[in-house]
Every structure is written in C-alpha cells, then in structure tokens.
Design a protein around this motif. Structure first.
Motif, PDB file in Angstrom:
ATOM      1  N   LYS A  21       0.832  -1.203   0.000  1.00 36.67           N
ATOM      2  CA  LYS A  21       0.000   0.000   0.000  1.00 36.67           C
ATOM      3  C   LYS A  21       0.870   1.258   0.000  1.00 36.67           C
ATOM      4  CE  LYS A  21      -3.733   2.258   2.551  1.00 36.67           C
ATOM      5  NZ  LYS A  21      -4.615   2.198   3.747  1.00 36.67           N
ATOM      6  N   GLN A  22       1.932   1.218   0.811  1.00 37.53           N
ATOM      7  CA  GLN A  22       2.828   2.373   0.892  1.00 37.53           C
ATOM      8  C   GLN A  22       3.572   2.592  -0.431  1.00 37.53           C
ATOM      9  OE1 GLN A  22       5.307   2.573   4.434  1.00 37.53           O
ATOM     10  NE2 GLN A  22       3.752   1.512   5.656  1.00 37.53           N
ATOM     11  N   ILE A  23       3.995   1.505  -1.058  1.00 36.61           N
ATOM     12  CA  ILE A  23       4.697   1.617  -2.342  1.00 36.61           C
ATOM     13  C   ILE A  23       3.778   2.223  -3.397  1.00 36.61           C
ATOM     14  CG2 ILE A  23       5.654   0.290  -4.267  1.00 36.61           C
ATOM     15  CD1 ILE A  23       7.603   0.640  -1.968  1.00 36.61           C
ATOM     16  N   ASN A  24       2.533   1.783  -3.445  1.00 37.73           N
ATOM     17  CA  ASN A  24       1.584   2.315  -4.425  1.00 37.73           C
ATOM     18  C   ASN A  24       1.322   3.799  -4.204  1.00 37.73           C
ATOM     19  OD1 ASN A  24       1.228  -0.123  -5.826  1.00 37.73           O
ATOM     20  ND2 ASN A  24      -0.347  -0.832  -4.401  1.00 37.73           N
ATOM     21  N   LEU A  25       1.218   4.193  -2.928  1.00 37.84           N
ATOM     22  CA  LEU A  25       1.044   5.615  -2.607  1.00 37.84           C
ATOM     23  C   LEU A  25       2.284   6.410  -3.010  1.00 37.84           C
ATOM     24  CD1 LEU A  25      -0.663   5.420   0.926  1.00 37.84           C
ATOM     25  CD2 LEU A  25      -1.695   6.284  -1.184  1.00 37.84           C
ATOM     26  N   PHE A  26       3.440   5.810  -2.764  1.00 37.43           N
ATOM     27  CA  PHE A  26       4.718   6.453  -3.100  1.00 37.43           C
ATOM     28  C   PHE A  26       4.821   6.670  -4.616  1.00 37.43           C
ATOM     29  CE2 PHE A  26       9.281   5.519  -4.268  1.00 37.43           C
ATOM     30  CZ  PHE A  26       9.765   6.782  -3.966  1.00 37.43           C
ATOM     31  N   LEU A  27       4.447   5.668  -5.402  1.00 37.99           N
ATOM     32  CA  LEU A  27       4.484   5.790  -6.860  1.00 37.99           C
ATOM     33  C   LEU A  27       3.528   6.872  -7.355  1.00 37.99           C
ATOM     34  CD1 LEU A  27       4.663   2.041  -7.984  1.00 37.99           C
ATOM     35  CD2 LEU A  27       6.517   3.710  -7.914  1.00 37.99           C
ATOM     36  N   SER A  28       2.363   6.947  -6.723  1.00 36.62           N
ATOM     37  CA  SER A  28       1.389   7.982  -7.089  1.00 36.62           C
ATOM     38  C   SER A  28       1.935   9.374  -6.792  1.00 36.62           C
ATOM     39  CB  SER A  28       0.075   7.776  -6.330  1.00 36.62           C
ATOM     40  OG  SER A  28      -0.512   6.540  -6.665  1.00 36.62           O
ATOM     41  N   GLU A  29       2.609   9.487  -5.648  1.00 32.50           N
ATOM     42  CA  GLU A  29       3.173  10.788  -5.275  1.00 32.50           C
ATOM     43  C   GLU A  29       4.353  11.155  -6.177  1.00 32.50           C
ATOM     44  OE1 GLU A  29       4.102  13.290  -1.178  1.00 32.50           O
ATOM     45  OE2 GLU A  29       3.713  11.133  -1.077  1.00 32.50           O
ATOM     46  N   LEU A  30       5.153  10.169  -6.550  1.00 36.71           N
ATOM     47  CA  LEU A  30       6.249  10.429  -7.492  1.00 36.71           C
ATOM     48  C   LEU A  30       5.703  11.021  -8.785  1.00 36.71           C
ATOM     49  CD1 LEU A  30       8.670   7.338  -7.372  1.00 36.71           C
ATOM     50  CD2 LEU A  30       9.177   9.674  -6.661  1.00 36.71           C
ATOM     51  N   HIS A  31       4.569  10.478  -9.230  1.00 34.10           N
ATOM     52  CA  HIS A  31       3.946  10.949 -10.468  1.00 34.10           C
ATOM     53  C   HIS A  31       3.546  12.424 -10.353  1.00 34.10           C
ATOM     54  CE1 HIS A  31       1.733  10.713 -14.224  1.00 34.10           C
ATOM     55  NE2 HIS A  31       0.684  11.239 -13.625  1.00 34.10           N
ATOM     56  N   LEU A  32       3.063  12.833  -9.174  1.00 30.49           N
ATOM     57  CA  LEU A  32       2.681  14.230  -8.961  1.00 30.49           C
ATOM     58  C   LEU A  32       3.884  15.158  -9.087  1.00 30.49           C
ATOM     59  CD1 LEU A  32       0.253  13.898  -5.905  1.00 30.49           C
ATOM     60  CD2 LEU A  32      -0.365  14.263  -8.307  1.00 30.49           C
ATOM     61  N   TYR A  33       5.045  14.647  -8.717  1.00 27.36           N
ATOM     62  CA  TYR A  33       6.283  15.432  -8.788  1.00 27.36           C
ATOM     63  C   TYR A  33       7.000  15.244 -10.132  1.00 27.36           C
ATOM     64  CZ  TYR A  33       6.093  16.584  -3.805  1.00 27.36           C
ATOM     65  OH  TYR A  33       5.730  17.080  -2.570  1.00 27.36           O
ATOM     66  N   ASN A  34       6.335  14.574 -11.063  1.00 29.14           N
ATOM     67  CA  ASN A  34       6.894  14.335 -12.400  1.00 29.14           C
ATOM     68  C   ASN A  34       8.211  13.561 -12.343  1.00 29.14           C
ATOM     69  OD1 ASN A  34       6.737  14.525 -15.218  1.00 29.14           O
ATOM     70  ND2 ASN A  34       8.006  16.364 -15.271  1.00 29.14           N
ATOM     71  N   VAL A  35       8.266  12.600 -11.420  1.00 31.07           N
ATOM     72  CA  VAL A  35       9.435  11.725 -11.307  1.00 31.07           C
ATOM     73  C   VAL A  35       9.021  10.339 -11.779  1.00 31.07           C
ATOM     74  CG1 VAL A  35      11.136  10.671  -9.770  1.00 31.07           C
ATOM     75  CG2 VAL A  35      10.385  13.034  -9.374  1.00 31.07           C
ATOM     76  N   ILE A  36       9.770   9.790 -12.728  1.00 29.00           N
ATOM     77  CA  ILE A  36       9.468   8.480 -13.301  1.00 29.00           C
ATOM     78  C   ILE A  36      10.451   7.464 -12.749  1.00 29.00           C
ATOM     79  CG2 ILE A  36       9.275   7.176 -15.463  1.00 29.00           C
ATOM     80  CD1 ILE A  36       8.721   9.892 -16.835  1.00 29.00           C
ATOM     81  N   VAL A  37       9.937   6.333 -12.282  1.00 32.96           N
ATOM     82  CA  VAL A  37      10.778   5.297 -11.676  1.00 32.96           C
ATOM     83  C   VAL A  37      11.850   4.828 -12.657  1.00 32.96           C
ATOM     84  CG1 VAL A  37      10.816   2.982 -10.678  1.00 32.96           C
ATOM     85  CG2 VAL A  37       8.953   4.543 -10.121  1.00 32.96           C
ATOM     86  N   LYS A  38      11.488   4.667 -13.912  1.00 37.44           N
ATOM     87  CA  LYS A  38      12.460   4.208 -14.915  1.00 37.44           C
ATOM     88  C   LYS A  38      13.649   5.157 -15.006  1.00 37.44           C
ATOM     89  CE  LYS A  38      12.824   2.537 -19.690  1.00 37.44           C
ATOM     90  NZ  LYS A  38      14.089   3.209 -19.968  1.00 37.44           N
ATOM     91  N   ASP A  39      13.391   6.462 -14.860  1.00 39.52           N
ATOM     92  CA  ASP A  39      14.484   7.435 -14.905  1.00 39.52           C
ATOM     93  C   ASP A  39      15.412   7.260 -13.705  1.00 39.52           C
ATOM     94  OD1 ASP A  39      13.444   8.444 -17.214  1.00 39.52           O
ATOM     95  OD2 ASP A  39      12.450  10.152 -16.270  1.00 39.52           O
ATOM     96  N   LEU A  40      14.835   6.951 -12.542  1.00 37.06           N
ATOM     97  CA  LEU A  40      15.650   6.707 -11.349  1.00 37.06           C
ATOM     98  C   LEU A  40      16.527   5.475 -11.545  1.00 37.06           C
ATOM     99  CD1 LEU A  40      12.860   7.352  -8.684  1.00 37.06           C
ATOM    100  CD2 LEU A  40      14.917   8.730  -8.951  1.00 37.06           C
ATOM    101  N   VAL A  41      15.962   4.458 -12.188  1.00 41.97           N
ATOM    102  CA  VAL A  41      16.709   3.217 -12.431  1.00 41.97           C
ATOM    103  C   VAL A  41      17.813   3.443 -13.466  1.00 41.97           C
ATOM    104  CG1 VAL A  41      16.543   0.872 -13.362  1.00 41.97           C
ATOM    105  CG2 VAL A  41      14.793   1.711 -11.780  1.00 41.97           C
ATOM    106  N   ASP A  42      17.471   4.165 -14.529  1.00 42.21           N
ATOM    107  CA  ASP A  42      18.428   4.365 -15.624  1.00 42.21           C
ATOM    108  C   ASP A  42      19.536   5.348 -15.269  1.00 42.21           C
ATOM    109  OD1 ASP A  42      17.062   2.590 -17.194  1.00 42.21           O
ATOM    110  OD2 ASP A  42      15.917   4.115 -18.271  1.00 42.21           O
TER     111      ASP A  42
END
Length: 343
Positions: A32-53
C-alpha cells in the motif's frame, strides 16, 4: 523550523542489512505504501524508470539524501516543494551553497528521498533504509566492482524483471522470472540497460568517429588528376578509391558540359566515358587527331578504362592516354556478339 547551515555529510546510507517484517499483513502494508509512493512520485513528475536508468554513486546518493533531509527540516523549502511539486533549484542552491547543475542533475533522487522521509505514511519504507549520522572515521567508498546480487523492496513488477529500492537508496532493475508483487522483498542479479553500456558505447562511437574522419579525409584527398583535352579541357580530381571528387573546366562550354554530365563521386572510368560521350554529341572532339587524356599524380591501374575503351572503340575515337609519364595502351576491344578473343 529554520535550518540555517547545510551539511552535505551529516547523514549517510550504510551497508547494514535491513530488518524486514514478514507475513501477509506486513507485505500488504508495504504494498500500500509503495503504491502511494508511486502515485506521489507521479505528482512530482518523477518516473521510476528514470531513477533506475540514471544511477548515482554512493557519495552522490548521500549528498542527495542530506539535501532531502535539509528540505524536510526547512519550513520555506518544504512549503515550496509541497505547493509546486517541484524542486526549487535557485532557492535550494542559495541555501545549501551547492551548484545548481548538481541539484538539477540529482533532482529525481532528491525528490524521491524527500517524499519518503517527509511522509509518516511511508514508515515501512523509511525503516527499510539504513541511514545513520556520519562519524569521523566513516569512509565512503564508491562501488568499484558491481555486486552480483542486489536486494530490496519491489516497487514495480515487469515482465521478467522488477524495480527495487535498496536499503542504500538505490533504484535497481533485477532479473526476475517469478511473480513478485510491489512491497515484497526481491533479490537477484541486476538486469543491465542502456545506461550500463554508456562507456562502451561512448568508446565505440569515439572510435567510429575517428575511423569515419579518416575515411572522409582519405576519400576527399586527391591522388590523381585526369585531364581530358576536348575543345574545352576537363580536369578531374580522383581519390584513392578511383572516384571523381572534383571536376573543373576554365571555359563556359566546359562548365556547361560539367553541369550536364554529373560525374561527381562516380568511377573515373565512367566519368571519362561520360565526358567523351558529351563531347562527341556536342562537336567538342576533333576526330582527325588523337584526343589526349593525361593523368598526373598517382598512376591509374592498367585495365582501369574498360568502359572508356568500349566507347571509343565502338565510336572510332582516337585516344592517347598518358598515365603519369607512361603511355597507357588500351587492349584491343572485341565486341561481345562476335564470341571470339584475340591474344
């Protein structure tokens, strides 16, 4: 609370193993926390793939961590970040006395750490981080050899791979063939992407660039000059590949020929043939005497003028070829339909 002095070495990620609570309830909570975290990242225009790459080394992650802590403890910065959902680069650079270029470069990591640290709803993720106050005897050693296995909380599951967040603040893509859900712990080998091959790719591009430059220079270097003496002399510069790279005539009639035959980058044999064709069609050859073709510089190989030989033989054009001081005798041309050869 106003935090006046920024210390980029205050906190560090450590290599201590994280204590993970197991069981369905704990995994559901982390999910649940991870899903909320991903949603919040999206609000800040941060993409997980960019963090990985876009990987940061250990020292860079520690600095990004301290910037995130500093923002969470500074009321003005927190307000700006929360309201605008963006990193206030200018204000942050002024307060931390860090260069804007680094803050911009590490933007996604700073925001990701800030989101996790500043929200009490992400306690499971916060507890998974291994963070401590840096002590004088702590030495940060940037990873030289890549570890074989990585372990972390799954933040996104893909086909045959997963994105994980490690206890040291790394965002890594792992090879994975089993079904793993967000919030679970995964361990495995890193799945390499394009960013992992940046140095080999850069070296390859660098080598290919110089090879290309070498070929370009060689292609555009004149090795031989061929002059066909029609009523207007036609001068052609030929490279080591026997291609025409430049053609010139001092007369208007010769320039008109050049504009009509278009022999640049063609084989010199074809080019000479085209010149003679145009010349005979436009009464630029005196058939009562031999037309001189003069080659200066590097001599052309014997047998080079096969098409020229065919054309002048069929049209009974007398031609004399001076190949860098030596007469270039053309072999006796035998029409194909005669089906016989001469020695």
């Amino acid at each position: 609370m106003e935090n006046k002095n920024f210390n980029k070495n205050k906190y560090i990620f450590t290599s201590m193993p994280s204590m993970v609570i197991v069981g369905d309830v704990a995994e559901k909570s982390r999910s649940k926390q991870i899903n909320l975290f991903l949603s919040e990242l999206h609000l800040y225009n941060v993409i997980v793939k960019d963090l990985v790459d876009f990987k940061l080394n250990e020292n860079e992650r520690n600095v990004a961590l301290n910037v995130a802590y500093y923002m969470s403890e500074d009321e003005e910065l927190s307000r700006l970040v929360n309201n605008k959902k963006a990193l206030p680069i200018s204000k942050l650079a002024k307060k931390t006395r860090m260069k804007s270029i680094f803050l911009e470069r590490w933007r996604d990591y700073i925001l990701a750490y800030y989101i996790i640290l500043n929200n009490p709803n992400y306690k499971a993720i916060q507890d998974y981080f291994r963070i401590k106050l840096k002590e004088p005897n702590d030495v940060i050693k940037n990873e030289g050899r890549k570890k074989e296995n990585h372990k972390g909380i799954v933040i996104k599951s893909l086909k045959n791979s997963v994105y994980i967040l490690t206890s040291k603040g790394e965002f890594i893509k792992l090879k994975n063939n089993s079904e793993v859900k967000a919030g679970e712990i995964a361990e495995g080998k890193q799945k390499k992407g394009i960013s992992d091959y940046k140095i080999p790719i850069a070296i390859t591009i660098f080598i290919l660039f110089f090879i290309g430059c070498g070929i370009f220079i060689k292609y555009n270097r004149t090795e031989s000059i061929v002059v066909v003496e029609t009523t207007s002399n036609i001068k052609m510069h030929v490279n080591s590949f026997d291609k025409v790279i430049y053609i010139y005539s001092p007369t208007d009639k010769g320039k008109l020929m050049i504009s009509n035959i278009n022999v640049l980058n063609k084989d010199v044999d074809d080019a000479v043939t085209e010149v003679l064709k145009y010349a005979i069609d436009n009464e630029m050859l005196d058939l009562t005497k031999k037309t001189l073709v003069t080659i200066t510089g590097k001599p052309l190989k014997y047998g080079k003028f096969s098409e020229t030989n065919k054309f002048i033989s069929e049209n009974k054009i007398p031609v004399l070829i001076n190949n860098s001081g030596n007469q270039h005798k053309l072999p006796t041309y035998i029409p194909e339909n005669k089906g016989e050869t001469k020695s």
